[in-house]
Design a protein around this motif. Structure first.
Motif, short mmCIF file in Angstrom:
data_model
loop_
_atom_site.label_atom_id
_atom_site.label_comp_id
_atom_site.label_asym_id
_atom_site.label_seq_id
_atom_site.Cartn_x
_atom_site.Cartn_y
_atom_site.Cartn_z
N ASP A 110 -1.56 55.25 -11.59
CA ASP A 110 -2.58 54.23 -11.40
C ASP A 110 -2.27 53.03 -12.29
OD1 ASP A 110 -4.90 52.71 -11.34
OD2 ASP A 110 -6.24 54.35 -11.86
N PRO A 111 -2.27 51.81 -11.75
CA PRO A 111 -1.97 50.62 -12.56
C PRO A 111 -2.89 50.45 -13.76
CG PRO A 111 -2.07 50.06 -10.23
CD PRO A 111 -2.51 51.49 -10.34
N CYS A 112 -4.10 51.00 -13.68
CA CYS A 112 -5.03 50.89 -14.81
C CYS A 112 -4.58 51.74 -15.99
CB CYS A 112 -6.43 51.32 -14.38
SG CYS A 112 -7.21 50.10 -13.31
N VAL A 113 -3.76 52.74 -15.74
CA VAL A 113 -3.29 53.64 -16.80
C VAL A 113 -1.85 53.32 -17.19
CG1 VAL A 113 -2.87 56.06 -17.37
CG2 VAL A 113 -4.83 55.46 -15.99
N ALA A 114 -1.12 52.68 -16.29
CA ALA A 114 0.32 52.46 -16.50
C ALA A 114 0.67 51.68 -17.76
CB ALA A 114 0.91 51.76 -15.28
N SER A 152 -5.71 53.18 -25.88
CA SER A 152 -6.40 51.93 -25.59
C SER A 152 -5.88 51.31 -24.31
CB SER A 152 -6.24 50.95 -26.76
OG SER A 152 -4.88 50.70 -27.01
N GLN A 153 -6.73 50.47 -23.71
CA GLN A 153 -6.32 49.76 -22.51
C GLN A 153 -5.19 48.80 -22.88
OE1 GLN A 153 -9.44 48.30 -19.85
NE2 GLN A 153 -10.95 49.08 -21.32
N GLY A 154 -4.25 48.67 -21.99
CA GLY A 154 -3.14 47.75 -22.21
C GLY A 154 -3.53 46.33 -21.80
N ALA A 155 -2.55 45.54 -21.44
CA ALA A 155 -2.79 44.15 -21.05
C ALA A 155 -3.60 44.06 -19.77
CB ALA A 155 -1.45 43.44 -20.88
N ASN A 156 -3.46 45.04 -18.90
CA ASN A 156 -4.19 45.08 -17.64
C ASN A 156 -5.56 45.74 -17.90
OD1 ASN A 156 -4.89 45.06 -14.96
ND2 ASN A 156 -3.59 46.78 -14.39
#
Length: 163
Positions: free
Chosen positions: A68-72, A89-93
């Motif tokens: 999932d792009p939200c986790v990538a 933590s959440q990345g740039a996306n």
């Protein structure tokens, strides 16, 4: 004769005095856990996935194509503190702007004897005992072997920040 003794003795004594005062520099090798955490903390981002089933590998799959792009692009930060804190933590996306940036705080553990690192991985949303395949200051590769089937998951991470 007296002149000869002065020429030999004085430089010898001065050399001995100056040589005896120097501190011996001993290298301090980086420990296994320090490769993971840096001196204070180190953040890692997953870059690839491999799936092995009955000895056959999927090949290296870039994480953007596998999950999932939200986790990538999520980031795992390993702390070098006594508690061995881990933060996901959440990345740039930023997929969940109403949620906090750090969405998991947990711990990590490392057993040098069998190269096992236990920590949370966002893709699987859980804590598993990972076998360390590679751990350098630039690459962390871990693999999870399923006990009941002939299969495994292998994840590779690269550092994002180090302190």
């Amino acid at each position: 004769m007296r002149q000869l003794i002065r020429l030999l003795l004085i430089p010898g004594v001065v050399g001995w005095l100056l040589g005896g005062c120097s501190e011996k520099i001993e290298p301090k090798p980086t420990t296994y856990s320090q490769l993971l955490t840096g001196t204070q903390k180190k953040s890692w981002r997953m870059v690839s996935v491999q799936i092995f089933d009955e000895g056959k590998g999927s090949g290296v799959i870039p994480v953007q194509n596998a999950v999932d792009p939200c986790v990538a692009d999520d980031v795992l930060t390993f702390y070098a503190d006594a508690e061995r804190k881990l933060e996901a933590s959440q990345g740039a996306n930023i997929c969940y702007p109403s949620e906090p940036d750090i969405y998991v705080t947990d711990t990590w553990s490392l057993v040098n004897a069998n190269a096992t690192l236990e920590f949370y991985i966002p893709v699987l949303n859980g804590v598993y005992p990972w076998t360390i395949k590679t751990l350098t200051d630039r690459v962390l590769t871990v693999e999870y072997y399923f006990g009941d089937i002939d299969a495994s998951y292998r994840f590779t991470f690269n550092p994002v920040t180090t302190q």
